[in-house]
Design an enzyme around this catalytic site. Structure first.
Site, PDB file in Angstrom:
ATOM      1  CD  GLU A  78       2.607  -3.963  18.351  1.00  0.00           C
ATOM      2  OE1 GLU A  78       1.967  -4.899  18.881  1.00  0.00           O
ATOM      3  OE2 GLU A  78       3.136  -3.033  18.969  1.00  0.00           O
ATOM      4  CE1 TYR A  79      -1.149  -8.244  17.861  1.00  0.00           C
ATOM      5  CE2 TYR A  79      -1.195  -5.894  18.383  1.00  0.00           C
ATOM      6  CZ  TYR A  79      -0.931  -7.208  18.749  1.00  0.00           C
ATOM      7  OH  TYR A  79      -0.430  -7.465  20.002  1.00  0.00           O
ATOM      8  NE  ARG A  80      -1.479  -8.415   6.978  1.00  0.00           N
ATOM      9  CZ  ARG A  80      -0.469  -8.315   6.111  1.00  0.00           C
ATOM     10  NH1 ARG A  80       0.753  -8.625   6.484  1.00  0.00           N
ATOM     11  NH2 ARG A  80      -0.674  -7.934   4.877  1.00  0.00           N
ATOM     12  CG  LEU A  81      -4.086  -2.537  12.905  1.00  0.00           C
ATOM     13  CD1 LEU A  81      -4.523  -2.134  14.295  1.00  0.00           C
ATOM     14  CD2 LEU A  81      -5.256  -2.530  11.924  1.00  0.00           C
TER      15      LEU A  81
END
Length: 140
Positions: free
Chosen positions: A116-119
């Site tokens: 999520e959120y490019r993590l």
């Protein structure tokens, strides 16, 4: 292992720089694997065995295609396919001398999982100078 026309752009580049990377992405799983390493030619026996396993039309296509070369018109290729098909209609299709394979010998694997959120989660394995695999986590 992958196979190609030895006159192709890909084969010419590999003759200059025998290193490559492959990336496999599975969208439904939100995962991918990247593999890097040295590329070496397969031997003739292995190339012959693989070529023999291909369907007739695929073999004919290998003979007819001048992979990566400029094609003036699609009909040129279709005529060559017809010519090669007639040539080999009632006999085994041998592997063209200009067609073979390469094996990517890995020295690096990276496993990626979407976050999520490019993590994203990134985990890699590197082959060190002693031939031992080392593992590490990477920032997204």
């Amino acid at each position: 292992i992958f196979y190609t026309n030895l006159g192709s752009r890909k084969a010419q580049q590999l003759s200059q720089n025998p290193f490559a990377a492959m990336c496999f992405y599975w969208e439904p799983l939100d995962r991918q694997v990247r593999i890097e390493g040295r590329v070496v030619a397969v031997d003739a026996k292995q190339a012959d065995e693989y070529f023999e396993s291909r369907p007739f039309k695929s073999k004919i296509g290998a003979w007819a295609s001048r992979q990566s070369q400029r094609l003036d018109h699609q009909n040129t290729l279709l005529k060559e396919i017809a010519r090669q098909a007639a040539r080999y209609m009632a006999k085994d299709v041998p592997r063209p001398p200009f067609w073979s394979g390469y094996c990517l010998v890995p020295n690096y694997y990276e496993f990626w999982q979407r976050g999520e959120y490019r993590l994203h989660k990134r985990h890699c394995y590197r082959l060190d100078e002693n031939g031992q695999w080392r593992t590490e986590l990477l920032y997204p």
